[in-house]
Write an enzyme that holds these catalytic residues in place. Sequence first.
Site, mmCIF file in Angstrom:
data_model
loop_
_atom_site.group_PDB
_atom_site.id
_atom_site.type_symbol
_atom_site.label_atom_id
_atom_site.label_comp_id
_atom_site.label_asym_id
_atom_site.label_seq_id
_atom_site.Cartn_x
_atom_site.Cartn_y
_atom_site.Cartn_z
ATOM 1 N N ARG A 33 -7.719 7.492 16.021
ATOM 2 C CA ARG A 33 -7.114 8.170 14.881
ATOM 3 C C ARG A 33 -7.979 9.316 14.365
ATOM 4 O O ARG A 33 -9.176 9.155 14.168
ATOM 5 C CB ARG A 33 -6.875 7.172 13.742
ATOM 6 N N LYS A 43 0.708 -9.961 -0.503
ATOM 7 C CA LYS A 43 -0.062 -11.197 -0.358
ATOM 8 C C LYS A 43 -0.979 -11.473 -1.549
ATOM 9 O O LYS A 43 -1.336 -12.605 -1.821
ATOM 10 C CB LYS A 43 -0.871 -11.168 0.943
ATOM 11 N N HIS A 51 -15.494 2.745 12.549
ATOM 12 C CA HIS A 51 -16.008 3.860 11.767
ATOM 13 C C HIS A 51 -17.507 3.979 12.005
ATOM 14 O O HIS A 51 -18.235 2.988 11.932
ATOM 15 C CB HIS A 51 -15.731 3.648 10.277
ATOM 16 N N ARG A 89 -14.327 10.474 15.626
ATOM 17 C CA ARG A 89 -15.034 9.237 15.304
ATOM 18 C C ARG A 89 -15.505 8.457 16.525
ATOM 19 O O ARG A 89 -16.566 7.844 16.501
ATOM 20 C CB ARG A 89 -14.137 8.353 14.423
ATOM 21 N N GLY A 139 0.826 -1.189 0.000
ATOM 22 C CA GLY A 139 0.000 0.000 0.000
ATOM 23 C C GLY A 139 0.865 1.245 0.000
ATOM 24 O O GLY A 139 2.047 1.214 -0.383
ATOM 25 N N GLU A 164 -13.241 16.798 7.510
ATOM 26 C CA GLU A 164 -13.812 15.572 8.064
ATOM 27 C C GLU A 164 -13.866 15.701 9.582
ATOM 28 O O GLU A 164 -13.463 16.709 10.159
ATOM 29 C CB GLU A 164 -12.999 14.343 7.634
ATOM 30 N N ALA A 172 2.282 2.811 2.383
ATOM 31 C CA ALA A 172 3.461 2.716 3.241
ATOM 32 C C ALA A 172 4.553 1.880 2.583
ATOM 33 O O ALA A 172 5.720 2.283 2.524
ATOM 34 C CB ALA A 172 3.081 2.125 4.597
ATOM 35 N N ASP A 191 -1.242 -10.217 9.510
ATOM 36 C CA ASP A 191 -0.063 -11.073 9.353
ATOM 37 C C ASP A 191 1.213 -10.401 9.849
ATOM 38 O O ASP A 191 2.052 -11.033 10.487
ATOM 39 C CB ASP A 191 0.106 -11.458 7.876
ATOM 40 N N ALA A 239 -9.401 3.791 0.499
ATOM 41 C CA ALA A 239 -9.529 5.052 1.224
ATOM 42 C C ALA A 239 -10.337 6.042 0.387
ATOM 43 O O ALA A 239 -9.926 6.424 -0.707
ATOM 44 C CB ALA A 239 -8.150 5.619 1.544
#
Length: 562
Positions: free
Chosen positions: A404, A59, A259, A308, A37, A138, A39, A238, A70
């Site tokens: 977060r 994977k 969420h 959130r 992804g 947001e 990162a 994992d 996202a």
Amino acid sequence: MDPTSASPSVTRALPGRLAAPEPGWTTRADVVIIGSGIAGLTAALRLRHRVEKIMVITKDKLSAGSTRWAQGGIAAALGPEDSPDQHLRDTLVAGAGGCDRDAVRALVTEGPEAVRELIALGAEFDKTPAGELSLTREGGHHRDRIAHAGGDATGAEIQRALKAAVKAAPDIEVIKHALAVDLLHAEDGGVAGVTVHVMGEGQRDGVGAVRCRAVVLAAGGLGQVFSQTTNPPVSTGDGMALALRAGATLRDLEFVQFHPTVMYLGPDSRGQQPLISEAVRGEGAFLVDDAGDRIMVGVHELADLAPRDVVAKTIMKRMLATGRPHVWLDARHLGGAFWEERFPTILATARAHGVDPVTELIPVAPACHYASGGVATDLHGRSDLPGLYATGEVACSGVHGANRLASNSLLEGLVFSRRIAEVLPDELRPWGDPVTDDRVPGLVAGAARAEMQETMTSLVGVLRTADGMTEALARLDKLAGQGSEVVDQESWETTNLVMLSTAMAEAASLREETRGSHWREDFPQRDDDRWAGHFDVTRSDGETTVGFTPAPQTDPTVEELS
């Protein structure tokens, strides 16, 4: 309970490593990056030309992880009226005293430059008619600082740009359809490589060993611990489980963000659920109950754009009070043209499930979304296992605390992967032969996954109690004790999930307070006098140890709030 005494060592029927065939092939790379992804691919691109050989292990395919899902965007102080200090304040408020202030400072200060470099790489973000970045708001943000792409396809656009850059870099080797099984240890206890199972044909098929000098974990989260999640099927924890078995510390596992607005598909729906982005509320949608009453007005100064955890708890309280399985999101007033331009993906998804947001209310309920905890790292992504680094959702960098802030996740992966690349080339370990692995192998049957998910959802989900988590741990112990003779990916993933579920339930049972996304019905108040700090989980010689590390609370100061 005195938190300083909350350090139990528990022997459980969990394996020291995953049962797997002996490696049938071997290869080498200076740095192995597990995950593809934002990162993982950022780390790969920043490390090329700085180390001799980089290998990315994913994977599935390069775009199968959480990044492409996202919707809302990526947060950074890019607007003329915004600043890193204001972004820091909002992040600390959302983190409910659990953030590492230095980590947050690094995130918000370096974030704008990191996003601009992403744009220079080829990511195309939405613009205003004047040609400036189109920024929205947001939950938890006091400024418009969310950059988005394709309306609600930000992650997909970022993934596209990074994937294209990696494919254009022949010096980055990618192994697809490969599950990282376990780390290999050197004589000094540090990293010497990783075993990998490749589902392919030819020279690299089945289990093999990749010898390396460093491993960067960017393997994403653990959303499949729960029955309903916004995470894709590959999010089976994992990377966290592999690190835990190898001796690294996992931190803040009890802080799992649910969420608040996930589309409710019925009581029997399982697995990945459709997310209704917080950005929809950022554009003016609001939450109502069956009577049409707005449920967030008067609860928080930001109403429907509260952090959130506040929104999720308010929804759950209204659901418990009314006996209804969901509330409603009202976005009808946004109009069809606005929906088509700003949220085309969400609109199509909702319509595919029989709801037209242009004319109908959307049924929503909280579902598992993001793991704020993970592999404990320092400000440059180093774990406490020599040669092991972590970035993105698999890591606990300290920026998220107990909850977060919306759209900080993509930014974290971007910023901290860049930070790893700053130091790793000078810290590469010498090549060393892996030592004999004396950890006891084992597996949990793949068929145990459904019962594990039901247990975690009902007893260690949004609302937690001591009795519920005691029962959850008993059920998880029973599942772990059943074992499995079948060696396959389903069993490997389920073993990872059961291991992390157990560690999460242990940490959550010990934190006798409500803080951020951790909601204890039997301890409904935040308690900074006793619980300002972190629960750290480690494993050694078959024993799991959960220890409390005191830390100063990091709420914003009066000056920062003013």
